[in-house]
Write an enzyme that holds these catalytic residues in place. Sequence first.
Site, PDB file in Angstrom:
ATOM      1  N   ARG A  23      86.144  16.579 -56.572  1.00  0.00           N
ATOM      2  CA  ARG A  23      86.830  16.058 -55.380  1.00  0.00           C
ATOM      3  C   ARG A  23      85.736  15.995 -54.341  1.00  0.00           C
ATOM      4  O   ARG A  23      85.178  17.010 -53.932  1.00  0.00           O
ATOM      5  CB  ARG A  23      87.962  16.993 -54.939  1.00  0.00           C
ATOM      6  CG  ARG A  23      88.592  16.624 -53.593  1.00  0.00           C
ATOM      7  CD  ARG A  23      89.278  15.276 -53.670  1.00  0.00           C
ATOM      8  NE  ARG A  23      90.037  15.001 -52.440  1.00  0.00           N
ATOM      9  CZ  ARG A  23      89.593  14.279 -51.427  1.00  0.00           C
ATOM     10  NH1 ARG A  23      88.367  13.765 -51.490  1.00  0.00           N
ATOM     11  NH2 ARG A  23      90.334  14.053 -50.375  1.00  0.00           N
ATOM     12  N   HIS A  50      84.320  16.729 -48.387  1.00  0.00           N
ATOM     13  CA  HIS A  50      85.233  16.178 -47.389  1.00  0.00           C
ATOM     14  C   HIS A  50      85.732  17.266 -46.448  1.00  0.00           C
ATOM     15  O   HIS A  50      85.473  18.449 -46.639  1.00  0.00           O
ATOM     16  CB  HIS A  50      86.423  15.519 -48.087  1.00  0.00           C
ATOM     17  CG  HIS A  50      87.304  16.507 -48.812  1.00  0.00           C
ATOM     18  ND1 HIS A  50      86.955  17.092 -50.007  1.00  0.00           N
ATOM     19  CD2 HIS A  50      88.520  17.024 -48.488  1.00  0.00           C
ATOM     20  CE1 HIS A  50      87.920  17.916 -50.405  1.00  0.00           C
ATOM     21  NE2 HIS A  50      88.881  17.894 -49.496  1.00  0.00           N
ATOM     22  N   HIS A  80      89.389  17.912 -43.558  1.00  0.00           N
ATOM     23  CA  HIS A  80      90.691  17.414 -43.100  1.00  0.00           C
ATOM     24  C   HIS A  80      90.938  17.829 -41.650  1.00  0.00           C
ATOM     25  O   HIS A  80      90.340  18.777 -41.153  1.00  0.00           O
ATOM     26  CB  HIS A  80      91.840  18.004 -43.928  1.00  0.00           C
ATOM     27  CG  HIS A  80      91.655  17.975 -45.405  1.00  0.00           C
ATOM     28  ND1 HIS A  80      91.841  16.836 -46.151  1.00  0.00           N
ATOM     29  CD2 HIS A  80      91.325  18.948 -46.294  1.00  0.00           C
ATOM     30  CE1 HIS A  80      91.629  17.110 -47.425  1.00  0.00           C
ATOM     31  NE2 HIS A  80      91.308  18.386 -47.538  1.00  0.00           N
ATOM     32  N   GLU A 133      94.232  23.346 -45.436  1.00  0.00           N
ATOM     33  CA  GLU A 133      94.480  23.102 -46.866  1.00  0.00           C
ATOM     34  C   GLU A 133      94.639  24.421 -47.601  1.00  0.00           C
ATOM     35  O   GLU A 133      93.702  25.209 -47.703  1.00  0.00           O
ATOM     36  CB  GLU A 133      93.323  22.299 -47.463  1.00  0.00           C
ATOM     37  CG  GLU A 133      93.376  22.162 -48.988  1.00  0.00           C
ATOM     38  CD  GLU A 133      92.116  21.515 -49.544  1.00  0.00           C
ATOM     39  OE1 GLU A 133      91.818  20.382 -49.135  1.00  0.00           O
ATOM     40  OE2 GLU A 133      91.423  22.159 -50.354  1.00  0.00           O
ATOM     41  N   HIS A 152      84.157  20.906 -47.407  1.00  0.00           N
ATOM     42  CA  HIS A 152      84.158  21.635 -48.672  1.00  0.00           C
ATOM     43  C   HIS A 152      84.149  20.653 -49.841  1.00  0.00           C
ATOM     44  O   HIS A 152      84.371  19.446 -49.670  1.00  0.00           O
ATOM     45  CB  HIS A 152      85.376  22.561 -48.775  1.00  0.00           C
ATOM     46  CG  HIS A 152      86.690  21.869 -48.568  1.00  0.00           C
ATOM     47  ND1 HIS A 152      87.176  21.548 -47.312  1.00  0.00           N
ATOM     48  CD2 HIS A 152      87.626  21.426 -49.450  1.00  0.00           C
ATOM     49  CE1 HIS A 152      88.353  20.954 -47.431  1.00  0.00           C
ATOM     50  NE2 HIS A 152      88.653  20.859 -48.714  1.00  0.00           N
ATOM     51  N   GLU A 155      96.454  12.183 -48.254  1.00  0.00           N
ATOM     52  CA  GLU A 155      95.168  12.357 -48.929  1.00  0.00           C
ATOM     53  C   GLU A 155      94.259  11.149 -48.739  1.00  0.00           C
ATOM     54  O   GLU A 155      93.046  11.238 -48.892  1.00  0.00           O
ATOM     55  CB  GLU A 155      95.397  12.572 -50.429  1.00  0.00           C
ATOM     56  CG  GLU A 155      95.383  14.012 -50.877  1.00  0.00           C
ATOM     57  CD  GLU A 155      94.002  14.626 -50.792  1.00  0.00           C
ATOM     58  OE1 GLU A 155      93.115  14.267 -51.564  1.00  0.00           O
ATOM     59  OE2 GLU A 155      93.801  15.492 -49.928  1.00  0.00           O
TER      60      GLU A 155
END
Length: 471
Positions: A172, A175, A177, A181, A220, A242
């Site tokens: 993943r 990124h 946010h 999370e 992360h 997402e």
Amino acid sequence: MKLQALSQSLVLLSAVVPLGLAAPTGNADSGSNPPLRASNEALVGYSSSEKTNSGPPPDLKYKFVPGQKEDPDVGSYLDFEKADNPQPIRGTTGGDDPGPRNYNYDKINSDKLAPPGTDSGQTINAQWPLGLSRTRLGLERSGWARQENTVVMPDATEMAGVDMRLEPAGYRELHWHVAGEWSLVLNGSCRIQAVNEDGQTFIDDVKAGDVWFFPPGIPHSIQALDDGVEFLLVFDDGDFSEDNTFLASEVFLHSPKEVLAKDLGVPISAFDKIPDDELYIFKGTPAPKDIEKQNVTTASGVIPRTQSYSYHFSEQPAHHVEGGTVKIVDPQTFPIANNFSAAIVTVSPGGMREIHWHPTSDEWTFFIRGQGRATLFSAPSTATTFDYRAGDVGYFPKSNSHYVENTGDEDLVFLEVLQAPQFTDMALGQWIASTPKQIIKDTLKLGDSTLEKLKTDKQYVVAGTRNKESH
């Protein structure tokens, strides 16, 4: 009169083109192909019963399942899974349904087709099967993700969720946010990595049953290890998507190369091979088995243990109760997730997560294994019963009472997530048992023998046996 006119119109139209069937093919000039519209003769205001009678009623063949003939207020679970033709009938209420219908849906949602008599009105939609969410596919078979948010559950305003799978060595992408999370690893294992505002670094390997939390704005990455990984993500914003995360590839794509070169102290040519689109989920070099090889040391050091972004919840023993088990993780044991509290509940067949509500938080629920049902009660008198399967999301607003009953033959396992600094709830049974008996007798008309059986301790999960007898 309007209904009679409509009935005759349908009869006349069916004489031209049978209802539900396409007109026969052929040469339009041959006269064999009826016109698209009928003549005005269909517009009449009266029709005799002889003209409107379309024939005998359909011959519906069905059998009642155990509990279906009971008083509707008993509300037993109706197992329609093996019923050939389940019907919207419960006790003396309802009636048969010749279709059209989706029989597959009816069979797994018996409480929608034939709700208990105690249901009333319509609460919020407290159910979303993630199987109905669009699946976003990663590059080169590296994994996938599907999400639930207010787009599909408009009243689930406090939390949103994502189910994500990474194939071995799948990433993943790096990124961050704007939302916090919280994650539970469902199966497999992965390596997670982050850097905080002070430049302190973090890296850890987590496996099925473990949890992690990354605060808003903390960059992360996640990479699956040799066995791949699937994990559940819960965000503290029901509108979260997402598709709107801040990706490292996008930051580089949308910053002038001259600025990037100046910022990082490298020549512009260093960016000749950066991706020309976001990566999101992609495959990379497998992580080294020795995690120390990826443990970056900086002048700021590592993130203190008390502020660790991961918690090995898999190593916490479950608390056993009469009808199953409960495991709780909240800021008392996992401080960095300062407003996330969660419980993993296992309910034995026939058992039930007791009737309860959360005074300070909505509850976001994910069903991990098995099948169950829950009735959401909203004041003053609205109640709706929902049937849940593995992969479904449930949502129960603050102070709205509900239970979760195991309606299957295997253990039911689900996750409850709250936005709260401590996992708490109010239990109906404990409340009634802890109130002076005379008050309960005057209010609910319960007898002394019933009151003596009530328990002042919170049960969390109660045992029970499903009624298998025929009726």
